[in-house]
Design a protein around this motif. Structure first.
Motif, PDB file in Angstrom:
ATOM      1  N   GLY A   2      -2.902 -13.377 -21.881  1.00  0.00           N
ATOM      2  CA  GLY A   2      -1.942 -12.398 -22.356  1.00  0.00           C
ATOM      3  C   GLY A   2      -2.011 -11.047 -21.676  1.00  0.00           C
ATOM      4  N   GLY A   3      -3.024 -10.833 -20.854  1.00  0.00           N
ATOM      5  CA  GLY A   3      -3.110  -9.563 -20.156  1.00  0.00           C
ATOM      6  C   GLY A   3      -1.968  -9.399 -19.170  1.00  0.00           C
ATOM      7  N   ALA A   4      -1.566  -8.146 -18.948  1.00  0.00           N
ATOM      8  CA  ALA A   4      -0.433  -7.885 -18.062  1.00  0.00           C
ATOM      9  C   ALA A   4      -0.385  -6.403 -17.717  1.00  0.00           C
ATOM     10  CB  ALA A   4       0.870  -8.312 -18.729  1.00  0.00           C
ATOM     11  N   LEU A   5       0.572  -6.078 -16.856  1.00  0.00           N
ATOM     12  CA  LEU A   5       0.891  -4.692 -16.557  1.00  0.00           C
ATOM     13  C   LEU A   5       2.026  -4.277 -17.480  1.00  0.00           C
ATOM     14  CD1 LEU A   5       0.863  -2.114 -14.768  1.00  0.00           C
ATOM     15  CD2 LEU A   5       2.420  -3.329 -13.221  1.00  0.00           C
ATOM     16  N   VAL A   6       1.842  -3.162 -18.174  1.00  0.00           N
ATOM     17  CA  VAL A   6       2.840  -2.704 -19.132  1.00  0.00           C
ATOM     18  C   VAL A   6       2.942  -1.185 -19.053  1.00  0.00           C
ATOM     19  CG1 VAL A   6       1.159  -2.538 -21.021  1.00  0.00           C
ATOM     20  CG2 VAL A   6       3.583  -2.901 -21.544  1.00  0.00           C
ATOM     21  N   GLN A   7       4.109  -0.659 -19.383  1.00  0.00           N
ATOM     22  CA  GLN A   7       4.281   0.781 -19.377  1.00  0.00           C
ATOM     23  C   GLN A   7       3.699   1.406 -20.642  1.00  0.00           C
ATOM     24  OE1 GLN A   7       8.497   1.523 -18.744  1.00  0.00           O
ATOM     25  NE2 GLN A   7       8.127   1.823 -16.550  1.00  0.00           N
ATOM     26  N   ALA A   8       3.322   2.649 -20.535  1.00  0.00           N
ATOM     27  CA  ALA A   8       2.822   3.377 -21.699  1.00  0.00           C
ATOM     28  C   ALA A   8       3.862   3.325 -22.815  1.00  0.00           C
ATOM     29  CB  ALA A   8       2.508   4.810 -21.320  1.00  0.00           C
ATOM     30  N   GLY A   9       3.359   3.121 -24.039  1.00  0.00           N
ATOM     31  CA  GLY A   9       4.235   2.975 -25.188  1.00  0.00           C
ATOM     32  C   GLY A   9       4.621   1.548 -25.486  1.00  0.00           C
ATOM     33  N   GLY A  10       4.322   0.652 -24.570  1.00  0.00           N
ATOM     34  CA  GLY A  10       4.667  -0.747 -24.744  1.00  0.00           C
ATOM     35  C   GLY A  10       3.657  -1.505 -25.589  1.00  0.00           C
ATOM     36  N   SER A  11       3.890  -2.802 -25.698  1.00  0.00           N
ATOM     37  CA  SER A  11       3.050  -3.668 -26.522  1.00  0.00           C
ATOM     38  C   SER A  11       2.640  -4.919 -25.751  1.00  0.00           C
ATOM     39  CB  SER A  11       3.809  -4.108 -27.785  1.00  0.00           C
ATOM     40  OG  SER A  11       4.146  -3.010 -28.595  1.00  0.00           O
ATOM     41  N   LEU A  12       1.504  -5.461 -26.152  1.00  0.00           N
ATOM     42  CA  LEU A  12       1.020  -6.730 -25.631  1.00  0.00           C
ATOM     43  C   LEU A  12       0.303  -7.454 -26.749  1.00  0.00           C
ATOM     44  CD1 LEU A  12      -0.644  -6.017 -22.145  1.00  0.00           C
ATOM     45  CD2 LEU A  12       1.414  -7.390 -22.566  1.00  0.00           C
TER      46      LEU A  12
END
Length: 123
Positions: free
Chosen positions: A8-18
């Motif tokens: 489930g790890g990934a690159l995400v923008q600040a404020g996002g969810s994982l």
């Protein structure tokens, strides 16, 4: 022996969810307290969250309280970490761990560890 595999790890923008998942094989996870840890580059591994064997008791590190939620599905032999309102300082490799003491969420001991999954939060 318990084998743990994070995903489930990934690159995400600040404020996002994982949502991270930790699946187990070898033994039923219902026998263990489960936890999540993280390690950022150049830093020591740190505790993030833990959950008791039944899911009735949880514990969180202060930096993630109110943003992260740990949960488990013993029928699926899986533990989850829902991460909301992500910040750049959450960037790290996240590890799943199992503790043989099923209620030990405040002084969690990682007896078994996964290989980790990378979470990167961009600003």
């Amino acid at each position: 022996q318990v084998q743990l595999l994070e995903s489930g790890g990934a690159l995400v923008q600040a404020g996002g969810s994982l949502r991270l998942s930790c699946s187990a094989s070898g033994r039923a996870l219902s026998n263990y307290a489960m936890g999540w840890f993280r390690q950022a580059p150049g830093k020591e591994r740190e505790f993030v969250a833990a959950i008791s064997f039944s899911g009735s008791i949880t514990n969180y590190a202060d930096p993630v309280k109110g943003r992260f939620t740990i949960s488990r599905d013993n029928a699926e032999n899986t533990v989850y970490l829902q991460m909301n309102s992500l910040k750049p300082e959450d960037t790290a490799v996240y590890y799943c761990a199992a503790d043989r003491a099923p209620l030990r969420v405040r002084s969690f001991v990682g007896n078994y560890w996964g290989q980790g999954t990378q979470v990167t939060v961009s600003s």
